[in-house]
Design a protein around this motif. Structure first.
Motif, PDB file in Angstrom:
ATOM      1  N   HIS A   1      46.576  31.028  51.963  1.00 58.44           N
ATOM      2  CA  HIS A   1      47.393  30.032  52.668  1.00 58.44           C
ATOM      3  C   HIS A   1      48.731  29.910  51.967  1.00 58.44           C
ATOM      4  CE1 HIS A   1      48.894  26.454  54.538  1.00 58.44           C
ATOM      5  NE2 HIS A   1      48.973  25.867  53.363  1.00 58.44           N
ATOM      6  N   HIS A   2      49.804  29.938  52.746  1.00 59.58           N
ATOM      7  CA  HIS A   2      51.149  29.840  52.193  1.00 59.58           C
ATOM      8  C   HIS A   2      51.591  28.383  52.204  1.00 59.58           C
ATOM      9  CE1 HIS A   2      50.957  34.118  52.572  1.00 59.58           C
ATOM     10  NE2 HIS A   2      50.921  34.074  53.889  1.00 59.58           N
ATOM     11  N   ILE A   3      51.749  27.804  51.014  1.00 51.58           N
ATOM     12  CA  ILE A   3      52.178  26.415  50.906  1.00 51.58           C
ATOM     13  C   ILE A   3      53.653  26.291  51.278  1.00 51.58           C
ATOM     14  CG2 ILE A   3      52.466  24.483  49.311  1.00 51.58           C
ATOM     15  CD1 ILE A   3      50.055  25.556  47.786  1.00 51.58           C
TER      16      ILE A   3
ATOM     17  N   LEU B   1      36.834  26.773  46.094  1.00 51.98           N
ATOM     18  CA  LEU B   1      36.826  27.382  47.422  1.00 51.98           C
ATOM     19  C   LEU B   1      36.978  26.326  48.509  1.00 51.98           C
ATOM     20  CD1 LEU B   1      34.040  30.062  46.944  1.00 51.98           C
ATOM     21  CD2 LEU B   1      36.505  30.287  46.681  1.00 51.98           C
ATOM     22  N   VAL B   2      36.277  25.205  48.359  1.00 53.86           N
ATOM     23  CA  VAL B   2      36.419  24.127  49.345  1.00 53.86           C
ATOM     24  C   VAL B   2      37.837  23.574  49.323  1.00 53.86           C
ATOM     25  CG1 VAL B   2      35.664  21.810  49.938  1.00 53.86           C
ATOM     26  CG2 VAL B   2      33.982  23.543  49.317  1.00 53.86           C
ATOM     27  N   PHE B   3      38.408  23.429  48.112  1.00 56.05           N
ATOM     28  CA  PHE B   3      39.776  22.920  48.018  1.00 56.05           C
ATOM     29  C   PHE B   3      40.750  23.845  48.735  1.00 56.05           C
ATOM     30  CE2 PHE B   3      43.447  20.890  46.442  1.00 56.05           C
ATOM     31  CZ  PHE B   3      44.333  21.868  46.052  1.00 56.05           C
ATOM     32  N   VAL B   4      40.597  25.146  48.517  1.00 50.46           N
ATOM     33  CA  VAL B   4      41.488  26.099  49.174  1.00 50.46           C
ATOM     34  C   VAL B   4      41.365  26.012  50.678  1.00 50.46           C
ATOM     35  CG1 VAL B   4      41.864  28.570  49.578  1.00 50.46           C
ATOM     36  CG2 VAL B   4      41.615  27.714  47.250  1.00 50.46           C
ATOM     37  N   SER B   5      40.139  25.945  51.178  1.00 49.28           N
ATOM     38  CA  SER B   5      39.931  25.967  52.618  1.00 49.28           C
ATOM     39  C   SER B   5      40.323  24.656  53.275  1.00 49.28           C
ATOM     40  CB  SER B   5      38.470  26.295  52.927  1.00 49.28           C
ATOM     41  OG  SER B   5      38.138  27.552  52.410  1.00 49.28           O
ATOM     42  N   CYS B   6      40.152  23.541  52.576  1.00 47.01           N
ATOM     43  CA  CYS B   6      40.470  22.245  53.163  1.00 47.01           C
ATOM     44  C   CYS B   6      41.961  21.935  53.079  1.00 47.01           C
ATOM     45  CB  CYS B   6      39.681  21.141  52.467  1.00 47.01           C
ATOM     46  SG  CYS B   6      37.912  21.160  52.818  1.00 47.01           S
TER      47      CYS B   6
ATOM     48  N   VAL C   1      48.161  29.918  47.886  1.00 45.13           N
ATOM     49  CA  VAL C   1      46.886  29.740  47.211  1.00 45.13           C
ATOM     50  C   VAL C   1      45.851  30.570  47.966  1.00 45.13           C
ATOM     51  CG1 VAL C   1      46.277  27.663  48.510  1.00 45.13           C
ATOM     52  CG2 VAL C   1      45.274  28.034  46.245  1.00 45.13           C
ATOM     53  N   SER C   2      44.917  31.172  47.232  1.00 46.08           N
ATOM     54  CA  SER C   2      43.970  32.087  47.868  1.00 46.08           C
ATOM     55  C   SER C   2      42.544  31.810  47.423  1.00 46.08           C
ATOM     56  CB  SER C   2      44.325  33.545  47.542  1.00 46.08           C
ATOM     57  OG  SER C   2      44.060  33.837  46.176  1.00 46.08           O
ATOM     58  N   ALA C   3      41.606  32.217  48.276  1.00 41.46           N
ATOM     59  CA  ALA C   3      40.187  32.283  47.933  1.00 41.46           C
ATOM     60  C   ALA C   3      39.805  33.759  47.992  1.00 41.46           C
ATOM     61  CB  ALA C   3      39.350  31.472  48.912  1.00 41.46           C
ATOM     62  N   ASP C   4      39.160  34.264  46.923  1.00 36.75           N
ATOM     63  CA  ASP C   4      38.922  35.695  46.786  1.00 36.75           C
ATOM     64  C   ASP C   4      37.463  35.997  46.468  1.00 36.75           C
ATOM     65  OD1 ASP C   4      41.905  36.593  46.640  1.00 36.75           O
ATOM     66  OD2 ASP C   4      41.750  35.037  45.103  1.00 36.75           O
ATOM     67  N   TYR C   5      36.947  37.056  47.086  1.00 34.77           N
ATOM     68  CA  TYR C   5      35.666  37.633  46.675  1.00 34.77           C
ATOM     69  C   TYR C   5      35.940  38.991  46.058  1.00 34.77           C
ATOM     70  CZ  TYR C   5      31.380  40.330  46.826  1.00 34.77           C
ATOM     71  OH  TYR C   5      30.331  41.132  46.475  1.00 34.77           O
ATOM     72  N   LEU C   6      35.415  39.227  44.842  1.00 30.51           N
ATOM     73  CA  LEU C   6      35.591  40.490  44.138  1.00 30.51           C
ATOM     74  C   LEU C   6      34.238  41.131  43.876  1.00 30.51           C
ATOM     75  CD1 LEU C   6      38.242  39.721  41.345  1.00 30.51           C
ATOM     76  CD2 LEU C   6      38.609  40.943  43.485  1.00 30.51           C
ATOM     77  N   ASN C   7      34.147  42.425  44.123  1.00 32.77           N
ATOM     78  CA  ASN C   7      33.001  43.218  43.684  1.00 32.77           C
ATOM     79  C   ASN C   7      33.524  44.185  42.636  1.00 32.77           C
ATOM     80  OD1 ASN C   7      30.915  45.216  43.419  1.00 32.77           O
ATOM     81  ND2 ASN C   7      30.069  44.515  45.361  1.00 32.77           N
ATOM     82  N   GLU C   8      33.049  44.025  41.386  1.00 29.19           N
ATOM     83  CA  GLU C   8      33.566  44.807  40.269  1.00 29.19           C
ATOM     84  C   GLU C   8      32.766  46.091  40.020  1.00 29.19           C
ATOM     85  OE1 GLU C   8      34.903  42.403  36.812  1.00 29.19           O
ATOM     86  OE2 GLU C   8      33.973  40.749  37.926  1.00 29.19           O
ATOM     87  N   GLY C   9      31.985  46.506  41.017  1.00 31.16           N
ATOM     88  CA  GLY C   9      31.334  47.796  40.928  1.00 31.16           C
ATOM     89  C   GLY C   9      30.103  47.808  40.046  1.00 31.16           C
ATOM     90  N   HIS C  10      29.703  49.007  39.641  1.00 31.97           N
ATOM     91  CA  HIS C  10      28.475  49.227  38.878  1.00 31.97           C
ATOM     92  C   HIS C  10      28.741  50.037  37.619  1.00 31.97           C
ATOM     93  CE1 HIS C  10      25.966  48.795  42.850  1.00 31.97           C
ATOM     94  NE2 HIS C  10      26.526  47.664  42.463  1.00 31.97           N
TER      95      HIS C  10
ATOM     96  N   GLY D   1      36.648  33.703  43.364  1.00 30.94           N
ATOM     97  CA  GLY D   1      37.779  33.168  42.617  1.00 30.94           C
ATOM     98  C   GLY D   1      38.762  32.454  43.514  1.00 30.94           C
ATOM     99  N   SER D   2      39.672  31.719  42.893  1.00 24.94           N
ATOM    100  CA  SER D   2      40.766  31.044  43.582  1.00 24.94           C
ATOM    101  C   SER D   2      42.017  31.239  42.738  1.00 24.94           C
ATOM    102  CB  SER D   2      40.454  29.558  43.765  1.00 24.94           C
ATOM    103  OG  SER D   2      41.532  28.890  44.375  1.00 24.94           O
ATOM    104  N   GLN D   3      43.110  31.675  43.368  1.00 33.76           N
ATOM    105  CA  GLN D   3      44.340  31.932  42.626  1.00 33.76           C
ATOM    106  C   GLN D   3      45.522  31.172  43.229  1.00 33.76           C
ATOM    107  OE1 GLN D   3      44.827  36.115  40.912  1.00 33.76           O
ATOM    108  NE2 GLN D   3      43.613  36.532  42.736  1.00 33.76           N
ATOM    109  N   LEU D   4      46.398  30.705  42.349  1.00 35.02           N
ATOM    110  CA  LEU D   4      47.682  30.149  42.740  1.00 35.02           C
ATOM    111  C   LEU D   4      48.721  31.251  42.563  1.00 35.02           C
ATOM    112  CD1 LEU D   4      49.355  27.597  43.528  1.00 35.02           C
ATOM    113  CD2 LEU D   4      49.734  27.270  41.075  1.00 35.02           C
ATOM    114  N   TRP D   5      49.459  31.557  43.641  1.00 35.86           N
ATOM    115  CA  TRP D   5      50.400  32.664  43.644  1.00 35.86           C
ATOM    116  C   TRP D   5      51.849  32.164  43.665  1.00 35.86           C
ATOM    117  CZ3 TRP D   5      48.895  37.829  43.539  1.00 35.86           C
ATOM    118  CH2 TRP D   5      47.540  38.084  43.780  1.00 35.86           C
TER     119      TRP D   5
END
Length: 327
Positions: A55-57, A17-22, A63-72, A82-86
């Protein structure tokens, strides 16, 4: 999993997450919602929510930083960071684009340790997050998105999520406006109040309170110290002080998006009904997402969500609404 291995994983949690944001400031924000299904039990379904910063390289890589809530689903409450390379097609001014993403996923899973609701546990660990996305870009710098995401390599269960929502391309605001929201040397003092939620299967809640001091390092970085009480939940009570580093991104002329990570030194009394029960001291990681609004030159309003990540089955979510002064 030993305490040492858990703590080591906590340290690595901040890295993607820090890598994505920085790397650079996020260029768009999105909010998606839909449904999820357990791959091991296709009849076990629930809701799902995703919040993302991207962020669009270049025109083909993001590259993205993501928060997921997978429910109950049954006997599980799970979410994660999570962090994804797109890899994607070029974004048109108006029209369609497609993308595929892959990256690490750090999850928080509240589940039944021995099969009963009262005996729960908070499991943490690493998995993989993979997604495919279809977007329709509007001329207003917004887009509509359909996303299929899959979590994999997690001990308890893999999930598949179908999500729908929208995103907004963030503008590069003039430096003068950014400095009005956060200028080097600015100081903030905030009074906070809200709700804390224990990450158990019963999700007990209590009133929470806090006092926050912030200092701006530059328009994109701040640090804070927060005195916080998570209130009294049944027989438990917890309070302490946290220190966090915040990464900032202007959203509008008056609104700033925030992501924070740090440590929380706390004093926890797990059983106030027992006069012989001792208070326990702990230090745990804390991760936060928030938004701040500039009401005037000296007044600010703030909304934050923080996740306290413990090693003794006492994770919690703390939602705080605050107001304060800049000086």
């Amino acid at each position: 999993m030993t305490r040492d291995s858990v703590n080591t994983r906590y340290k690595f949690l901040a890295l993607p997450l820090v890598f994505v944001s920085c790397l650079a400031q996020a260029q768009d924000a999105s909010l998606l919602a839909g449904g999820m299904r357990l791959d091991q039990d296709k009849d076990d379904t629930s809701f799902a929510v995703a919040l993302g910063y991207t962020h669009h390289i270049n025109k083909y890589v993001s590259v993205s930083a993501d928060y997921l809530n997978e429910g109950h689903p049954r006997q599980h409450h799970r979410d994660g960071l999570g962090s994804q390379l797109w890899l994607h097609t070029a974004f048109p001014t108006r029209g369609w684009s497609v993308a595929a993403g892959f990256g690490p996923y750090y999850y928080f899973d509240t589940n039944t340790g021995n099969g009963t609701l009262a005996d729960y546990r908070n499991d943490h660990g690493w998995g993989q997050l993979m997604s495919v996305s279809l977007k329709y870009h509007l001329a207003s710098s917004a887009y509509l998105e359909t996303r299929l995401s899959h979590t994999h390599g997690i001990t308890s269960h893999d999930t598949t999520m179908l999500l729908f929502g929208a995103g907004y391309e963030l503008r590069n605001l003039p430096r003068g406006i950014r400095l009005q929201n956060a200028e080097r040397g600015d100081k903030l003092l905030m009074l906070l109040a809200g709700r804390s939620i224990v990450n158990s299967l019963a999700s007990e809640t209590a009133a929470s309170y806090g006092l926050e001091y912030r200092r701006t390092v530059n328009p994109n970085v701040e640090w804070s110290v927060i005195l916080m009480s998570e209130g009294k939940v049944d027989a438990a009570e917890r309070k302490g002080v946290s220190g966090q580093v915040w990464l900032l991104r202007p959203f509008t002329e008056r609104t700033v998006l925030e992501m924070g990570f740090g440590a929380y030194a706390m004093r926890d009394q797990l059983d106030r009904k027992d006069p012989k029960a001792e208070r326990e001291n702990h230090v745990a990681p804390i991760a936060s997402i928030g938004m701040r609004y500039r009401i005037s030159d000296s007044l600010r309003a703030q909304l934050t969500w923080s996740r306290v990540i413990t090693s003794y089955e006492r994770d919690s979510d703390v939602f705080m609404l605050g107001a304060g002064v800049a000086f």
